[in-house]
Scaffold this motif. Structure first.
Motif, PDB file in Angstrom:
ATOM      1  N   MET A   1     -11.897 -18.795 -44.888  1.00 21.78           N
ATOM      2  CA  MET A   1     -11.473 -17.493 -45.775  1.00 21.78           C
ATOM      3  C   MET A   1     -10.275 -16.686 -44.722  1.00 21.78           C
ATOM      4  N   PRO A   2      -9.469 -15.988 -45.334  1.00 19.36           N
ATOM      5  CA  PRO A   2      -8.720 -14.720 -44.177  1.00 19.36           C
ATOM      6  C   PRO A   2      -9.312 -13.818 -44.124  1.00 19.36           C
ATOM      7  N   PRO A   3      -9.606 -12.478 -43.954  1.00 17.02           N
ATOM      8  CA  PRO A   3     -10.168 -11.589 -44.561  1.00 17.02           C
ATOM      9  C   PRO A   3      -9.578 -10.939 -45.530  1.00 17.02           C
ATOM     10  N   THR A   4     -10.081 -10.338 -46.293  1.00 16.15           N
ATOM     11  CA  THR A   4      -9.670  -9.944 -47.823  1.00 16.15           C
ATOM     12  C   THR A   4      -8.307  -8.565 -47.657  1.00 16.15           C
ATOM     13  N   SER A   5      -7.985  -8.260 -48.608  1.00 16.75           N
ATOM     14  CA  SER A   5      -6.927  -7.704 -48.187  1.00 16.75           C
ATOM     15  C   SER A   5      -7.380  -6.437 -48.284  1.00 16.75           C
ATOM     16  N   PRO A   6      -7.219  -5.086 -47.435  1.00 14.09           N
ATOM     17  CA  PRO A   6      -8.183  -3.620 -47.656  1.00 14.09           C
ATOM     18  C   PRO A   6      -8.171  -3.182 -48.739  1.00 14.09           C
ATOM     19  N   ASP A   7      -7.251  -3.529 -49.654  1.00 19.51           N
ATOM     20  CA  ASP A   7      -7.780  -2.809 -50.613  1.00 19.51           C
ATOM     21  C   ASP A   7      -9.125  -3.458 -51.503  1.00 19.51           C
ATOM     22  N   GLU A   8      -9.814  -4.796 -51.058  1.00 15.70           N
ATOM     23  CA  GLU A   8     -10.333  -5.408 -52.471  1.00 15.70           C
ATOM     24  C   GLU A   8     -11.783  -5.015 -50.883  1.00 15.70           C
ATOM     25  N   ASN A   9     -12.032  -3.776 -50.180  1.00 17.88           N
ATOM     26  CA  ASN A   9     -13.389  -3.341 -49.521  1.00 17.88           C
ATOM     27  C   ASN A   9     -13.237  -2.276 -49.781  1.00 17.88           C
ATOM     28  N   PRO A  10     -14.394  -2.259 -50.397  1.00 15.50           N
ATOM     29  CA  PRO A  10     -14.837  -1.189 -51.453  1.00 15.50           C
ATOM     30  C   PRO A  10     -15.097  -0.321 -49.505  1.00 15.50           C
ATOM     31  N   ARG A  11     -15.247  -0.666 -48.341  1.00 15.83           N
ATOM     32  CA  ARG A  11     -15.572   0.696 -47.783  1.00 15.83           C
ATOM     33  C   ARG A  11     -14.598   0.890 -47.508  1.00 15.83           C
ATOM     34  N   SER A  12     -13.254  -0.050 -47.002  1.00 14.56           N
ATOM     35  CA  SER A  12     -12.203   1.312 -46.509  1.00 14.56           C
ATOM     36  C   SER A  12     -11.638   2.144 -47.992  1.00 14.56           C
ATOM     37  N   SER A  13     -12.246   2.069 -48.539  1.00 16.40           N
ATOM     38  CA  SER A  13     -11.318   2.470 -49.696  1.00 16.40           C
ATOM     39  C   SER A  13     -12.227   4.008 -49.801  1.00 16.40           C
ATOM     40  N   GLY A  14     -13.336   4.210 -49.191  1.00 16.59           N
ATOM     41  CA  GLY A  14     -14.123   4.953 -49.095  1.00 16.59           C
ATOM     42  C   GLY A  14     -13.821   6.052 -48.295  1.00 16.59           C
ATOM     43  N   SER A  15     -13.289   5.346 -46.971  1.00 17.10           N
ATOM     44  CA  SER A  15     -13.321   5.743 -46.107  1.00 17.10           C
ATOM     45  C   SER A  15     -12.157   6.295 -45.964  1.00 17.10           C
ATOM     46  N   TRP A  16     -10.550   5.764 -46.659  1.00 11.13           N
ATOM     47  CA  TRP A  16      -9.687   6.187 -46.735  1.00 11.13           C
ATOM     48  C   TRP A  16     -10.044   7.633 -47.485  1.00 11.13           C
ATOM     49  N   ARG A  17     -10.466   7.291 -48.563  1.00 11.67           N
ATOM     50  CA  ARG A  17     -10.458   9.065 -49.539  1.00 11.67           C
ATOM     51  C   ARG A  17     -11.021   9.410 -48.381  1.00 11.67           C
ATOM     52  N   GLU A  18     -12.672   9.323 -47.400  1.00  9.29           N
ATOM     53  CA  GLU A  18     -12.848  10.206 -46.756  1.00  9.29           C
ATOM     54  C   GLU A  18     -11.905  11.115 -46.151  1.00  9.29           C
ATOM     55  N   GLU A  19     -11.028  10.233 -45.783  1.00  9.52           N
ATOM     56  CA  GLU A  19      -9.766  10.269 -44.780  1.00  9.52           C
ATOM     57  C   GLU A  19      -8.889  11.490 -45.237  1.00  9.52           C
ATOM     58  N   ARG A  20      -8.772  11.482 -46.305  1.00  7.47           N
ATOM     59  CA  ARG A  20      -8.004  12.817 -46.816  1.00  7.47           C
ATOM     60  C   ARG A  20      -8.582  13.764 -47.175  1.00  7.47           C
ATOM     61  N   ARG A  21      -9.261  13.183 -47.782  1.00  8.03           N
ATOM     62  CA  ARG A  21     -10.575  14.951 -48.155  1.00  8.03           C
ATOM     63  C   ARG A  21     -10.716  15.556 -46.634  1.00  8.03           C
ATOM     64  N   HIS A  22     -10.642  15.019 -45.678  1.00  9.61           N
ATOM     65  CA  HIS A  22     -10.706  15.263 -44.575  1.00  9.61           C
ATOM     66  C   HIS A  22      -9.627  16.332 -44.387  1.00  9.61           C
ATOM     67  N   GLU A  23      -8.238  16.123 -44.491  1.00 12.37           N
ATOM     68  CA  GLU A  23      -6.666  16.203 -44.554  1.00 12.37           C
ATOM     69  C   GLU A  23      -6.449  17.362 -45.540  1.00 12.37           C
ATOM     70  N   ALA A  24      -7.490  17.634 -46.460  1.00  8.51           N
ATOM     71  CA  ALA A  24      -6.907  18.275 -47.403  1.00  8.51           C
ATOM     72  C   ALA A  24      -8.024  19.496 -47.536  1.00  8.51           C
ATOM     73  N   VAL A  25      -8.594  19.028 -46.811  1.00  5.38           N
ATOM     74  CA  VAL A  25      -9.767  20.262 -46.480  1.00  5.38           C
ATOM     75  C   VAL A  25      -9.019  21.049 -44.842  1.00  5.38           C
ATOM     76  N   ALA A  26      -8.932  20.286 -43.710  1.00  2.33           N
ATOM     77  CA  ALA A  26      -8.408  20.847 -42.966  1.00  2.33           C
ATOM     78  C   ALA A  26      -7.186  21.938 -43.235  1.00  2.33           C
ATOM     79  N   ALA A  27      -6.267  21.221 -43.940  1.00  5.18           N
ATOM     80  CA  ALA A  27      -4.920  22.065 -44.538  1.00  5.18           C
ATOM     81  C   ALA A  27      -5.361  23.314 -45.334  1.00  5.18           C
ATOM     82  N   PHE A  28      -6.575  23.536 -46.176  1.00  4.67           N
ATOM     83  CA  PHE A  28      -6.537  24.039 -46.844  1.00  4.67           C
ATOM     84  C   PHE A  28      -7.047  26.026 -45.928  1.00  4.67           C
ATOM     85  N   ALA A  29      -8.338  25.111 -44.827  1.00  4.20           N
ATOM     86  CA  ALA A  29      -8.457  25.884 -44.197  1.00  4.20           C
ATOM     87  C   ALA A  29      -7.750  26.550 -43.297  1.00  4.20           C
ATOM     88  N   ALA A  30      -6.437  26.075 -42.937  1.00  5.59           N
ATOM     89  CA  ALA A  30      -5.586  26.662 -42.198  1.00  5.59           C
ATOM     90  C   ALA A  30      -4.861  27.473 -42.873  1.00  5.59           C
TER      91      ALA A  30
END
Lengths: 209, 280
Positions: A1-30
């Motif tokens: 099987m080829p690698p599953t799409s990013p959407d189906e990978n729970p870990r990648s969705s977690g890190s995607w959210r983490e990235e968003r979190r990072h950005e939002a906190v940094a934007a607020f901190a600014a």
């Protein structure tokens, strides 16, 4: 099987959210004024509010004498709160409105320069978090205009359970002279279990008392 | 508003549930997300269908939803009742089965509360005839009526029709309620609905507390001429609770206003902090 799409990978969705979190906190901190940028030790109740602990109230009223760090605590609590929005019930990057009360009422005045008071009122009512710093600094207008505006904001936020973070150097039991009876009655509901007293010496005096 | 709920493992071993057809079981689970945090929602099969079976294409899905509701009702898992002419559905034993964190404000009355209030009928109770929910469910299978059901979730007060109209609405109660509503409307608020609770609190104020109609009307006027009380006396319940305080203050020529606000002093004692932490 080829690698599953990013959407189906729970870990990648977690890190995607983490990235968003990072950005939002940094934007607020600014947005945080330089004087309050430093991360400080927060009161336990403030921490549990910001982290949205299970028992924590929706809104917070921080009061105490002048110069004990209420505003600093509020900015840092708001920053922490932004980070906590990316936990389980994630609903997008939160919108935070931060105002000093005096500037807030100036901006809401119908004749405010280049402003759009109606639009601003809507934004104040619907923002995911509203921080009003130094609530008691606003002049009480004899016509009750300030109090009416405040009621519009608080009532709408209250009925939708949207959080408010307020700092005040006036005691909660005397605040009605500033904000009026109607807002006070609402405030009693909004800040139930969320009244925090900060004490200490005046930091602005550099420790000389 | 739909909310996330939890399913207990006991659901699947409950004999009451096991007696139900599969669709009724799913409708039951769906209902938990349909009702508010009090376990109550409008008993309109169309709304329930739209919330629980939005993608079901079977043409008779509305009818099936109705039947599911009747089965759930017959199994005493839900209560179908009315408050002020509005048909409501409540999940029985709600608080035992769902622990709601951060509950939103309750919007609908539980059947137990409604049954309590139904002792004091309101004119609205008699205006709109109930939907077919009030009639006994036709799809009830005979064997469902009997038999052991120790696992049953619902043994709490079931649907109770509004009490019969043996007490007609009282003129004195109506007069006080209407006066308070008038005063509130005049002061710029939205005109409040005169609910059964309003009438009941007013009735207690007049009957149990021995306040005359004239005194009640005067207390409303006095409170709404006072800058403090006008924000607080917004219902007969509050009027009743504060009546004695109002009377005393009115006798003393009104409330004395405390000194104006000052910035908080340093070195407050714990008691002073505790005391000042209340909004008043």
């Amino acid at each position: 099987m080829p690698p599953t799409s990013p959407d189906e990978n729970p870990r990648s969705s977690g890190s995607w959210r983490e990235e968003r979190r990072h950005e939002a906190v940094a934007a607020f901190a600014a947005r945080i004024p330089a004087l309050y940028a430093e991360e400080i030790q927060l009161h336990d109740d403030v921490v549990s509010w910001a982290d949205r602990a299970a028992e924590a109230p929706t809104s917070l009223f921080v009061w105490g004498p002048i110069g004990v760090g209420k505003t600093h605590a509020a900015w840092q609590a708001a920053r922490r709160w932004v980070g906590a929005q990316f936990a389980d019930a994630y609903r997008g990057t939160p919108v935070v409105q931060t105002w000093r009360s005096t500037a807030l009422f100036d901006a809401l005045r119908p004749d405010s320069e280049g402003g759009t008071p109606k639009k601003l009122m809507r934004e104040l009512q619907t923002a995911d978090l509203l921080l009003i710093d130094d609530l008691a600094a606003a002049r009480v207008s004899p016509s009750g205009w300030t109090q009416e505006r405040l009621y519009e904001i608080f009532d709408e936020r209250y009925i939708n359970r949207r959080p408010v973070l307020v700092t005040s150097d006036v005691k909660p039991n005397q605040i009605s002279h500033i904000v009026g009876e109607r807002v006070t009655s609402r405030a009693a509901e909004i800040f139930r279990g969320g009244v925090v007293h900060l004490a200490g010496r005046d930091r602005r005096q550099g420790g000389a008392s | 508003m739909a909310r996330i709920r939890s399913i207990k493992p006991e659901f699947f071993t409950s004999l009451t549930i096991a007696e139900l057809p599969l669709s009724a079981r799913l409708t039951f689970i769906g209902l938990w997300t349909y009702v508010d945090d009090n376990g109550v929602g409008p008993a309109d099969a169309r709304l329930i269908r739209a919330a629980i079976w939005p993608l079901e294409e079977a043409p008779d899905i509305l009818q099936r939803t109705r039947e599911d509701l009747q089965r759930l009702h017959a199994a005493r898992l839900i209560a179908l009742y009315e408050v002020s002419g509005r048909p409501l559905v409540a999940v029985n034993s709600w608080s035992e089965h769902q622990k709601v964190s951060h509950p939103r404000k309750n919007r609908f009355m539980r059947p137990e509360e409604a049954a309590e209030l139904a002792k004091y009928p309101t004119p609205e109770d008699f205006q709109s005839p109930p939907e077919d929910y009030q009639s006994p469910p036709e799809t009830l299978r005979p064997e469902q009526g009997a038999g052991s059901r120790e696992q049953g979730a619902g043994n709490r007060g079931d649907a109770e029709p509004p009490a019969s109209a043996d007490d007609p609405p009282r003129a004195d109660v109506e007069r006080v309620c209407r006066h308070l509503a008038d005063v509130l409307e005049k002061s710029g608020s939205k005109r409040p609905m005169i609910t059964a609770k309003w009438r009941n609190d007013t009735r207690l104020l007049l009957d149990r507390d021995g306040v005359t109609t004239e005194q009640a009307l005067a207390a409303i006027d006095w409170a709404h001429a006072d800058s403090f009380w006008t924000a607080h006396i917004l219902s007969p319940g509050k009027l009743r609770a504060k009546y004695e305080t109002l009377r005393r203050q009115a006798m003393n020529g009104g409330r004395k206003h405390a000194a104006g606000p000052q910035t908080t002093e340093r070195n407050l004692t714990d008691e002073e902090i505790e005391d000042a932490s209340h909004f008043a």
